[in-house]
Design a protein around this motif. Structure first.
Motif, PDB file in Angstrom:
ATOM      1  N   SER A  12       0.462  -1.461  -0.200  1.00 34.37           N
ATOM      2  CA  SER A  12      -0.223   0.707   0.130  1.00 34.37           C
ATOM      3  C   SER A  12       0.752   1.501   0.199  1.00 34.37           C
ATOM      4  N   ARG A  13       2.249   0.971   0.579  1.00 33.75           N
ATOM      5  CA  ARG A  13       3.030   2.217   0.736  1.00 33.75           C
ATOM      6  C   ARG A  13       3.519   2.135  -1.048  1.00 33.75           C
ATOM      7  N   TYR A  14       3.324   1.639  -1.806  1.00 30.68           N
ATOM      8  CA  TYR A  14       4.012   1.570  -2.998  1.00 30.68           C
ATOM      9  C   TYR A  14       2.430   2.326  -3.630  1.00 30.68           C
ATOM     10  N   ARG A  15       1.626   2.224  -3.671  1.00 24.57           N
ATOM     11  CA  ARG A  15       0.275   2.576  -3.904  1.00 24.57           C
ATOM     12  C   ARG A  15       0.132   4.053  -4.427  1.00 24.57           C
ATOM     13  N   VAL A  74       5.154   7.117 -10.966  1.00 21.03           N
ATOM     14  CA  VAL A  74       4.507   6.668 -12.151  1.00 21.03           C
ATOM     15  C   VAL A  74       3.830   7.012 -13.299  1.00 21.03           C
ATOM     16  N   GLY A  75       2.730   7.465 -13.017  1.00 19.85           N
ATOM     17  CA  GLY A  75       1.999   8.639 -13.686  1.00 19.85           C
ATOM     18  C   GLY A  75       2.687   9.888 -14.799  1.00 19.85           C
ATOM     19  N   GLU A  76       3.680  10.263 -13.316  1.00 17.53           N
ATOM     20  CA  GLU A  76       4.294  11.443 -14.375  1.00 17.53           C
ATOM     21  C   GLU A  76       4.903  10.897 -15.652  1.00 17.53           C
ATOM     22  N   CYS A  99       3.046   8.898 -18.249  1.00 15.99           N
ATOM     23  CA  CYS A  99       1.786   9.722 -19.346  1.00 15.99           C
ATOM     24  C   CYS A  99       0.583   9.154 -18.655  1.00 15.99           C
ATOM     25  N   VAL A 100       0.788   7.884 -17.853  1.00 12.29           N
ATOM     26  CA  VAL A 100      -1.456   7.517 -17.382  1.00 12.29           C
ATOM     27  C   VAL A 100      -1.591   8.228 -16.175  1.00 12.29           C
ATOM     28  N   LYS A 101      -3.254   8.000 -16.813  1.00 10.69           N
ATOM     29  CA  LYS A 101      -3.472   8.879 -15.340  1.00 10.69           C
ATOM     30  C   LYS A 101      -3.216   8.001 -14.224  1.00 10.69           C
ATOM     31  N   LEU A 102      -3.701   8.882 -13.287  1.00  6.81           N
ATOM     32  CA  LEU A 102      -3.464   7.800 -12.011  1.00  6.81           C
ATOM     33  C   LEU A 102      -4.555   7.269 -11.431  1.00  6.81           C
ATOM     34  N   LYS A 103      -5.905   7.320 -11.585  1.00  9.31           N
ATOM     35  CA  LYS A 103      -6.372   6.482 -11.924  1.00  9.31           C
ATOM     36  C   LYS A 103      -6.308   4.918 -12.047  1.00  9.31           C
ATOM     37  N   SER A 104      -5.348   4.880 -13.066  1.00 10.35           N
ATOM     38  CA  SER A 104      -5.598   4.207 -14.600  1.00 10.35           C
ATOM     39  C   SER A 104      -4.270   3.544 -13.438  1.00 10.35           C
ATOM     40  N   CYS A 105      -2.938   4.152 -13.354  1.00  6.27           N
ATOM     41  CA  CYS A 105      -2.179   3.528 -12.629  1.00  6.27           C
ATOM     42  C   CYS A 105      -2.857   2.920 -11.373  1.00  6.27           C
ATOM     43  N   ARG A 106      -3.532   3.261 -10.623  1.00  3.55           N
ATOM     44  CA  ARG A 106      -3.852   2.381  -9.487  1.00  3.55           C
ATOM     45  C   ARG A 106      -4.521   1.018  -9.210  1.00  3.55           C
TER      46      ARG A 106
END
Length: 315
Positions: A70-73, A79-81, A84-91
């Motif tokens: 959960s810490r890495y999450r 990762v998103g930056e 260039c993938v949206k944060l919601k998608s990365c999660r």
């Protein structure tokens, strides 16, 4: 079609509400198969599952080598930056990786088949998740700076070759065999390849006979002068793979001991492949009438090394 904007907006909102309810079932696709609340055609259901579990190669590459905590999450915004993938998608992608990892890490059989059976995704997508789970289970080092040039597809190919040739599923089928468990007897037996160090001159002679007609004069002289270091690197890596730390550092060792020296000496991709093919066959030819066990060990070992170096050698 002349529909009022309010009607379109209401329809879109309905879709979002429906999706938020379906998503709970997507966490365990077997439940989506069994539920009766939503009337979904099989092709529509399969499409939703495939899209929900889709994963971007650039995101997968960032997740490799990281602990699924959960810490890495919480750090996925980086990762998103970077990707260039949206944060919601990365999660979503991170949560799916973690969910699949927990579901299949200790199941007998092959990872790809287990993932397909439990999550109803395509073979191609299941292979991607199998790669991530395999590298995480065995804790292969993939995140060091010198390995960052490797793409997810590079590591996908490398990991699947290891799963095929170096785990207990090699030449075995059945639920009792895992492809997340390395064939320890094979790795221990690889120490027997140390005897090949004493046959360096014979191997070098055979390799040079094969490569002299197909290499430029400069490339041939470079190989002639540095053959010992390349040969000893291949044997040393093989003899140390029974140690967990050395196995985890396989990609690092290949990079440091072979890929980087070849780059410095100006090798091209074709030269790498010709060298690997030649040295593999030269040992097989030399050992064919001597030691069948050594011959089999070398062939099984070089199946993976050749695939990995082919993928790792980028100019």
């Amino acid at each position: 079609m002349g529909a009022p904007i309010d009607l379109i907006a209401s329809d879109v909102l309905d879709h979002y509400r429906t999706y938020s309810l379906i998503e709970l079932y997507l966490h365990a696709p077997t439940k989506l198969m069994e539920q009766s609340c939503f009337q979904l055609e099989p092709q529509t259901r399969d499409l939703i599952i495939e899209k929900y579990y889709s994963i971007d190669d650039v995101v997968a590459r960032e997740i490799l080598g990281k602990k699924l905590t959960s810490r890495y999450r919480k750090d996925l915004d980086e990762v998103g930056e970077k990707t260039c993938v949206k944060l919601k998608s990365c999660r979503r992608q991170f949560d799916n990786v973690k969910r699949i990892f927990r579901a299949v890490e200790e199941l007998p059989g092959t990872l790809t088949n287990n993932i397909k059976q439990h999550f109803f995704i395509s073979n191609e997508l299941a292979k991607k998740y199998a790669c991530i789970v395999f590298l995480a289970c065995l804790r292969f080092e993939t995140s060091k700076k010198k390995l960052q040039y490797l793409s997810f597809n590079d590591l996908l190919t490398c990991s699947h070759s290891i799963m095929i040739y170096w785990t207990y599923t090699y030449q075995h089928t059945g639920p009792e065999y895992y492809d997340t468990e390395m064939d320890k007897e094979f790795l221990l037996d690889l120490r027997e390849l140390r005897c090949l160090l004493d046959k360096e001159k014979e191997i070098k002679h055979l390799v040079c006979l094969r490569l002299k007609p197909v290499l430029l004069e400069r490339a041939f002289h470079e190989l002639d002068g540095n053959f010992r270091s390349y040969w000893r690197a291949l044997i040393t890596i093989a003899c140390n793979l029974h140690r967990n730390r050395e196995l985890r550092d396989l990609f690092v060792d290949l990079c440091e001991k072979l890929v980087e020296p070849w780059r410095q000496n100006g090798w091209n991709h074709e030269q790498v492949n010709k060298f690997l093919s030649s040295i593999t066959q030269s040992v097989l030819d030399l050992e064919i009438s001597r030691d069948q066990e050594t011959r089999c060990l070398w062939d099984r070992y070089m199946q993976v090394i050749t695939i990995c170096l082919d993928k790792m050698y980028h100019i």
